[in-house]
Design an enzyme around this catalytic site. Structure first.
Site, PDB file in Angstrom:
ATOM      1  N   GLY A 101       0.748  -1.285   0.090  1.00  0.00           N
ATOM      2  CA  GLY A 101      -0.138  -0.024  -0.023  1.00  0.00           C
ATOM      3  C   GLY A 101       0.820   1.358  -0.074  1.00  0.00           C
ATOM      4  N   ALA A 104      -0.048   6.418   4.648  1.00  0.00           N
ATOM      5  CA  ALA A 104       0.706   5.325   5.743  1.00  0.00           C
ATOM      6  C   ALA A 104       1.737   4.824   5.165  1.00  0.00           C
ATOM      7  CB  ALA A 104      -0.414   4.511   6.208  1.00  0.00           C
ATOM      8  N   SER A 116      -3.825   6.809  -4.632  1.00  0.00           N
ATOM      9  CA  SER A 116      -4.233   6.123  -3.362  1.00  0.00           C
ATOM     10  C   SER A 116      -5.372   6.904  -2.857  1.00  0.00           C
ATOM     11  CB  SER A 116      -2.978   5.866  -2.357  1.00  0.00           C
ATOM     12  OG  SER A 116      -2.080   5.418  -2.961  1.00  0.00           O
ATOM     13  N   THR A 151      -5.883   8.353   0.130  1.00  0.00           N
ATOM     14  CA  THR A 151      -5.623   9.213   1.001  1.00  0.00           C
ATOM     15  C   THR A 151      -5.777  10.693  -0.011  1.00  0.00           C
ATOM     16  OG1 THR A 151      -3.892   8.154   1.997  1.00  0.00           O
ATOM     17  CG2 THR A 151      -3.696  10.695   2.137  1.00  0.00           C
ATOM     18  N   GLU A 170     -10.016  15.508   2.575  1.00  0.00           N
ATOM     19  CA  GLU A 170     -10.278  17.181   2.262  1.00  0.00           C
ATOM     20  C   GLU A 170      -9.882  18.131   3.513  1.00  0.00           C
ATOM     21  OE1 GLU A 170     -14.237  17.076   1.035  1.00  0.00           O
ATOM     22  OE2 GLU A 170     -14.069  16.207  -0.983  1.00  0.00           O
ATOM     23  N   PHE A 191     -12.850  21.792  13.829  1.00  0.00           N
ATOM     24  CA  PHE A 191     -13.294  20.485  13.481  1.00  0.00           C
ATOM     25  C   PHE A 191     -14.022  19.981  14.407  1.00  0.00           C
ATOM     26  CE2 PHE A 191     -12.271  17.460   9.624  1.00  0.00           C
ATOM     27  CZ  PHE A 191     -11.898  18.167   8.867  1.00  0.00           C
ATOM     28  N   GLN A 250     -17.670   4.306  10.094  1.00  0.00           N
ATOM     29  CA  GLN A 250     -18.280   5.692  10.228  1.00  0.00           C
ATOM     30  C   GLN A 250     -19.113   6.298   9.259  1.00  0.00           C
ATOM     31  OE1 GLN A 250     -15.072   9.271  10.081  1.00  0.00           O
ATOM     32  NE2 GLN A 250     -16.075   9.297  12.249  1.00  0.00           N
ATOM     33  N   HIS A 261     -20.034   9.412   7.266  1.00  0.00           N
ATOM     34  CA  HIS A 261     -19.761  11.007   7.270  1.00  0.00           C
ATOM     35  C   HIS A 261     -21.114  11.651   6.963  1.00  0.00           C
ATOM     36  CE1 HIS A 261     -18.180  14.790   6.364  1.00  0.00           C
ATOM     37  NE2 HIS A 261     -17.101  14.319   6.740  1.00  0.00           N
ATOM     38  N   LEU A 311     -17.828  13.022  -1.034  1.00  0.00           N
ATOM     39  CA  LEU A 311     -17.530  13.878   0.234  1.00  0.00           C
ATOM     40  C   LEU A 311     -17.599  15.371   0.269  1.00  0.00           C
ATOM     41  CD1 LEU A 311     -16.569  13.545   3.518  1.00  0.00           C
ATOM     42  CD2 LEU A 311     -14.308  13.681   2.448  1.00  0.00           C
ATOM     43  N   GLU A 326     -15.981  18.153   6.285  1.00  0.00           N
ATOM     44  CA  GLU A 326     -16.336  18.801   7.657  1.00  0.00           C
ATOM     45  C   GLU A 326     -15.722  20.060   7.851  1.00  0.00           C
ATOM     46  OE1 GLU A 326     -16.126  15.719  10.583  1.00  0.00           O
ATOM     47  OE2 GLU A 326     -15.296  17.073  12.084  1.00  0.00           O
ATOM     48  N   ARG A 355     -19.045  13.104  14.188  1.00  0.00           N
ATOM     49  CA  ARG A 355     -19.918  12.436  13.091  1.00  0.00           C
ATOM     50  C   ARG A 355     -20.909  11.643  13.315  1.00  0.00           C
ATOM     51  NH1 ARG A 355     -14.379  11.975   9.274  1.00  0.00           N
ATOM     52  NH2 ARG A 355     -14.140  14.055   8.818  1.00  0.00           N
ATOM     53  N   HIS A 396     -17.780   6.224   5.342  1.00  0.00           N
ATOM     54  CA  HIS A 396     -16.639   6.950   5.096  1.00  0.00           C
ATOM     55  C   HIS A 396     -15.374   6.406   5.701  1.00  0.00           C
ATOM     56  CE1 HIS A 396     -14.331  10.627   4.650  1.00  0.00           C
ATOM     57  NE2 HIS A 396     -14.148  10.802   5.962  1.00  0.00           N
ATOM     58  N   ARG A 440     -14.337   7.904  15.409  1.00  0.00           N
ATOM     59  CA  ARG A 440     -13.191   8.483  14.844  1.00  0.00           C
ATOM     60  C   ARG A 440     -13.573  10.212  14.770  1.00  0.00           C
ATOM     61  NH1 ARG A 440     -10.743  11.043  10.603  1.00  0.00           N
ATOM     62  NH2 ARG A 440     -12.251  10.071   9.103  1.00  0.00           N
ATOM     63  N   LEU A 441     -12.486  10.829  15.333  1.00  0.00           N
ATOM     64  CA  LEU A 441     -13.005  12.515  15.324  1.00  0.00           C
ATOM     65  C   LEU A 441     -12.255  12.646  13.736  1.00  0.00           C
ATOM     66  CD1 LEU A 441     -12.134  14.089  18.639  1.00  0.00           C
ATOM     67  CD2 LEU A 441     -14.584  13.213  17.622  1.00  0.00           C
ATOM     68  N   GLY A 442     -12.926  13.785  13.057  1.00  0.00           N
ATOM     69  CA  GLY A 442     -12.383  14.088  11.776  1.00  0.00           C
ATOM     70  C   GLY A 442     -10.910  14.854  12.083  1.00  0.00           C
TER      71      GLY A 442
END
Lengths: 252, 134, 595
Positions: free
Chosen positions: C12, C16, C44, C46, C50, C117, C231, C233, C243, C246, C286, C354, C389-391
């Site tokens: 990948g 990451a 990829s 990622t 945004e 955010f 999640q 979104h 998308l 946020e 979210r 998301h 998860r937090l944005g």
């Protein structure tokens, strides 16, 4: 008068080529359901899912940012994901692989050569003043950012190469996209690698194949303006040529 | 052994004759008009060197309807060359940033066009004034 | 079959994977890093992120704030020691990206700017307009080309891991361009293959987000953790699921229903202020916002669009200049994909899948239970996201744990012996299996049809709100689809660029991941974060379920679900609240600590 909005299907004529069975590319025709909000990419996906699973094309993000789905649509280089059937109705819509690139299969073209060009121009910051992470960020004002911002928006979709007749004539020409990336770093206030990059773009395969046709900037889906990058570097390269002559004289 | 066999479609030989490249081709061809006009001036110089008779026949040629038509054509071509070059002028320049914002390319083209028109008018005025004097 | 010997293999090349490869190359310059990606790295997923990436930088902020927001946002299902490590390393990674050229948006004086955010108490989201992921990815990819020891395998698709002697020893990859296989031997492997959002129908993810790495690790006995937490979104375009960041709400966008009413005040997120405050209203997390949409839809207060029900995201009051500066991509997307200019009209939005909070079980060093296998990014579950998860925490995660994975894999590779000779036989067996699928003569069913059925079923059973019988039905549907998958027929028999073949292999991965999600969801008889039930388990149940779920792969059978304790170091589970109640609770907590 026939009502085109009532049309339920639209014809896509797609250039097909499979190296294991075909000697050369030929058009195939497909009828797909038509709706107003459907992109050419969605039409291709529909064909692949329901009519012909062997149709090959690249795609991923569907939102014009990953740069995968560039192809010739009615003869123009476009991203399939943000080209809509409503603008092409009643059809037929011609879909071909990107011009100027070798066709691997159907709508899939060779990308490796383009990526090598990107890699050749030192596409990273060569710091003017090295800094450790502990020392924090560099300062860069919004004005300094504007100098390179549009060039940093390039999504590497290669539409500009498909539009460039000089690239078509000379595949070794470094081309608009890679030059945009070069200029992105060379005009970054943090960077000190301008000379190293200029050394890479001398001569016919460097900037000098460009004859300022300017179509590269017109087809760019992200307003990167690669023509500006190439032509700024023609001036830079010419200046560098004269200056390097002077430098040599002063050395001897 | 892989079945991979990339197929390169050659670029059509007549790419320059078709849209969207046609506009570019016309722009470049209009550049030839400037060369032709240069050649006409050069011919005048050569005639001048050969003596009064030669220069007189050159002047007669200039006054002929054919020459006038040719000059109109050349003028149109030169003007078109100027207009289209000013259109791509911003592409050939470093980016201009004013107070943190990019100067729009259309503005750069307009400014350059205005400057060219201004210079032409000034030149014309000069010619008229000098002509009136002599 | 070709063989390639590397020291470290990274699967990948998104954020990451690239960060891991760079870290590995820097910490072990004499080693060869094979970097495999099924697309060119800049494609990829990622690339589609945004809004931005978290990193404490303001004087009025603290690591404690970021820790508390993350743990509370995750409904106390976070590994708190890992969260501490995470928040402590975000900012230096953001600075590192800046040094590498990432064009973070700036203040007039040249310092980096941060935006608000959802669920974050103080502004700490670093952003590059609304193309943050795009710029991070391109910066990392371009920087990675500096390192000659990173040997890239662009457009190579991983068909299986080579596992022998109790440790991972490489992978077999397929080149779509040639149809040929390569066995890449390595002493350590970093999995960085991204999420699995494509198992749902309406999602924000690219077509490549098919859970490949999760499924591969899973099949080799590595548990998938917390897979029930998917999640939604809250603001995506109806139909396509594209998308709408946020970051819009971070800049001050408002969410209204068909009556132009800011409905979030009815769901514990008020009081209403003209511009949303941090952790109030539109800047809630979210999961809460997506759930509020679901409730509004039930009440018939949503707007009907040709692509389905929606609420309206109103950006008009921000003005054209600010929209152009801060949210240019959103303006472009809204115009082309929804026919709406945000300067003059509100954008219709609705929730879409998301992000996969769960993933490959790894510890704080990103090491999985399988020796030599590391994982980072969305494919992994290092434990920072918990139940929601937090944005802006995921882009930060890519870099923080991508670096850890690269360094740890390099350290492991230094000590580990070379791959053993048996790996060649195993590689050939893997190749034979993949080729058998290409030649498979089934009953004529297309895998595309199975994929659609899977996605529809996941949406029904494992959506924003869940019911026992519906989850049960989804589990059964997935099991049936796995049976039918055994007999799919490919239409394309060519070896060159056979995307029919690759799509079929991907569907196999998706079905395994979807099954883990559905079974983990069914087993969690409580409501927490993104996992909300309506069948009598509508409250959080710390007595029985303050624990991670682990899904264990079982060949030919449904996954076995077990529990794993949550590491709680300094933040005992409390009531998770936003808006006015959240503020009261925080004040009470502060008083308690001062007393």
């Amino acid at each position: 008068m026939p009502d085109t909005t009532a049309k339920t299907t639209i014809e896509l004529r797609i250039l097909r080529y499979c190296p294991s069975t075909d000697t050369e590319p030929a058009f195939g025709s497909f009828q797909v359901p038509y709706s107003d909000d459907m992109s050419v990419l969605q039409a291709l996906q529909e064909i692949k899912a329901t009519l012909d699973g062997s149709l090959a094309f690249r795609w991923s993000c569907r939102m014009a940012v990953c740069g995968s789905c560039g192809m010739m649509i009615n003869g123009e280089p476009k991203l399939a994901c943000n080209t809509f059937l409503r603008d092409l109705a009643p059809g037929p819509v011609t879909v071909e692989p990107l011009q100027n690139f070798p066709i691997e299969r159907d709508l899939v073209v060779t990308v490796g050569d383009f990526v090598k060009k990107i890699e050749s121009i030192y596409p990273y910051v060569m710091p003017k003043v090295p800094k450790t992470v502990e020392e924090g960020t560099y300062l860069q004002t919004p004005s300094q950012m504007e100098a390179y911002a549009s060039f940093a928006d390039c999504i590497n979709c290669m539409l500009c190469y498909a539009a460039c007749p000089q690239y078509g004539a000379n595949p070794d020409f470094i081309g608009p996209g890679a030059m945009a990336l070069l200029q992105r770093y060379s005009s970054d206030s943090r960077d000190g690698g301008q000379q190293a990059r200029l050394d890479q773009i001398r001569g016919e395969d460097g900037v000098w194949s460009c004859t300022a046709v300017g179509i590269c900037s017109e087809v760019c889906p992200k307003q990167v303006d690669p023509a500006n990058a190439v032509n700024q570097n023609k001036s830079n390269s010419a200046l560098d040529f004269f200056l390097s002559g002077l430098r040599k004289e002063s050395v001897t | 052994m892989s079945e991979r066999r990339p197929y390169l479609r050659p670029q059509p030989r007549t790419w320059w004759a078709h849209p969207p490249y046609r506009a570019y081709t016309i722009r470049e061809l209009c550049g030839v008009a400037l060369a032709v006009y240069g050649a006409i001036l050069l011919a005048g110089l050569v005639c001048l060197a050969r003596g009064p008779a030669a220069f007189e026949s050159y002047r007669a040629f200039l006054a002929s309807p054919l020459s006038l038509a040719l000059h109109l054509l050349l003028l149109a071509a030169a003007l078109w060359h100027m207009v289209t070059w000013f259109r791509i002028l911003p592409k050939t320049m470093p980016k201009l940033v004013w107070h943190g914002k990019l100067v729009p390319q259309a503005l750069m083209t307009q400014a350059a066009t205005l400057l060219a028109v201004g210079c032409s008018v000034a030149l014309l005025a000069l010619v008229v004034v000098v002509g009136a004097w002599s | 079959m070709d063989f390639f010997n590397a020291d470290i293999l990274v699967l990948g090349a998104g954020g990451a994977g690239l960060r891991a490869a760079i870290a590995a190359a820097q910490s072990a310059p004499d080693m060869t890093v094979a970097l495999v990606s099924k697309v060119y790295p800049m494609r990829s997923h990622t690339v589609a992120a945004e809004g931005g990436s978290a990193g404490v930088v303001r004087a009025d902020d603290s690591l404690d704030n970021h820790f508390n927001d993350t743990v509370e946002g995750g409904d106390w299902l976070c590994e708190q020691d890992v969260v501490d490590y995470f928040v402590g390393h975000c900012t230096r990674e953001m600075i590192q990206l800046e040094h590498w050229g990432c064009p973070w948006s700036r203040q007039p004086d040249g310092h980096v700017n941060v935006r608000k955010f959802g669920g974050m108490k103080v502004e700490r989201t670093w952003f590059a307009a609304d193309r943050s992921g795009f710029h991070i990815l391109h910066t990392l990819f371009q920087t990675s080309t500096k390192f000659p020891q990173i040997r890239r395998f662009d457009e190579y698709f991983c068909v299986d891991l080579i596992v022998d002697d109790g440790r991972v020893q490489g992978a077999v990859v397929l080149s779509p361009a040639t149809g040929e296989f390569t066995a890449i031997r390595a002493r350590a492997v970093v999995m960085a293959t991204g999420g699995a959002g494509r198992v749902f129908r309406q999602n924000t993810n690219g077509g490549i987000v098919t859970g490949d790495g999760m499924a591969l690790a899973f099949r080799h006995g590595v548990p998938l953790r917390d897979m029930e937490f998917v999640q939604y979104h809250p603001t995506c375009l109806p139909g396509t699921g594209i998308l709408i960041t946020e970051g819009c709400r971070g800049e001050g966008a408002l969410l209204v229903n068909k009556d132009n009413y800011r409905y979030l005040q009815d769901y514990g997120l008020g009081p209403v202020t003209p511009e949303p405050r941090n952790k109030f209203m539109e800047l809630g997390p979210r999961d809460r916002l997506s759930q509020a949409f679901w409730q509004e839809e039930r009440k018939g207060r949503t707007v009907t669009t040709p692509q389905g029900e929606a609420v309206l995201l109103d950006l008009r009051h921000l003005g054209a200049a600010k929209l152009k500066e801060r949210l240019p991509l959103i303006c472009e997307l809204a115009k082309s994909f929804a026919g709406v200019d945000p300067v003059t009209a509100a954008i219709p939005v609705r929730p879409a899948v998301h992000y996969t909070m769960g993933g490959i079980l790894v510890d704080i060093d990103t090491a999985s239970p399988l020796a030599g296998l590391y994982a980072a990014g969305e494919c992994s579950s290092v434990g920072i996201h918990g139940a929601n998860r937090l944005g802006s925490n995921s882009l930060a995660e890519l870099t923080v744990f991508g670096r850890v994975a690269g360094e740890q894999a390099a350290a492991f590779a230094k000590a580990a012996p070379a791959a053993d000779a048996r790996s060649a036989d195993q590689a050939r067996a893997i190749e034979a299996k993949a080729l058998a699928l290409l030649q498979q003569n089934g009953d004529g069913e297309r895998h595309a049809a199975l994929r659609t059925e899977m996605a529809v079923s996941m949406e029904r059973g494992c959506g924003i709100y869940r019911l026992g019988p519906e989850m049960q039905q989804t589990c059964e549907t997935i099991a049936q689809l796995k049976q039918r998958y055994q007999h799919v027929a490919l239409e394309d028999r060519s070896r060159v660029w056979n995307t029919d073949w690759i799509g079929a292999i991907e569907l196999g991965y998706q079905l395994d991941v979807a099954e883990a999600m559905a079974h983990a969801a069914l087993a969690r008889k409580e409501s927490r974060g993104a996992h909300q039930r309506l069948d009598g388990f509508d409250k959080r149940d710390d007595a029985n379920y303050l624990s991670h779920s682990l899904a264990h792969y079982q060949e030919g059978a449904a996954p076995r679900i077990t529990a794993q304790p949550v590491k709680i170091t300094r933040s005992p589970p409390g009531q998770r609240a936003y808006g006015a109640l959240g503020e009261q609770l925080e004040a009470a907590r502060k008083d308690a600590t001062h007393a």
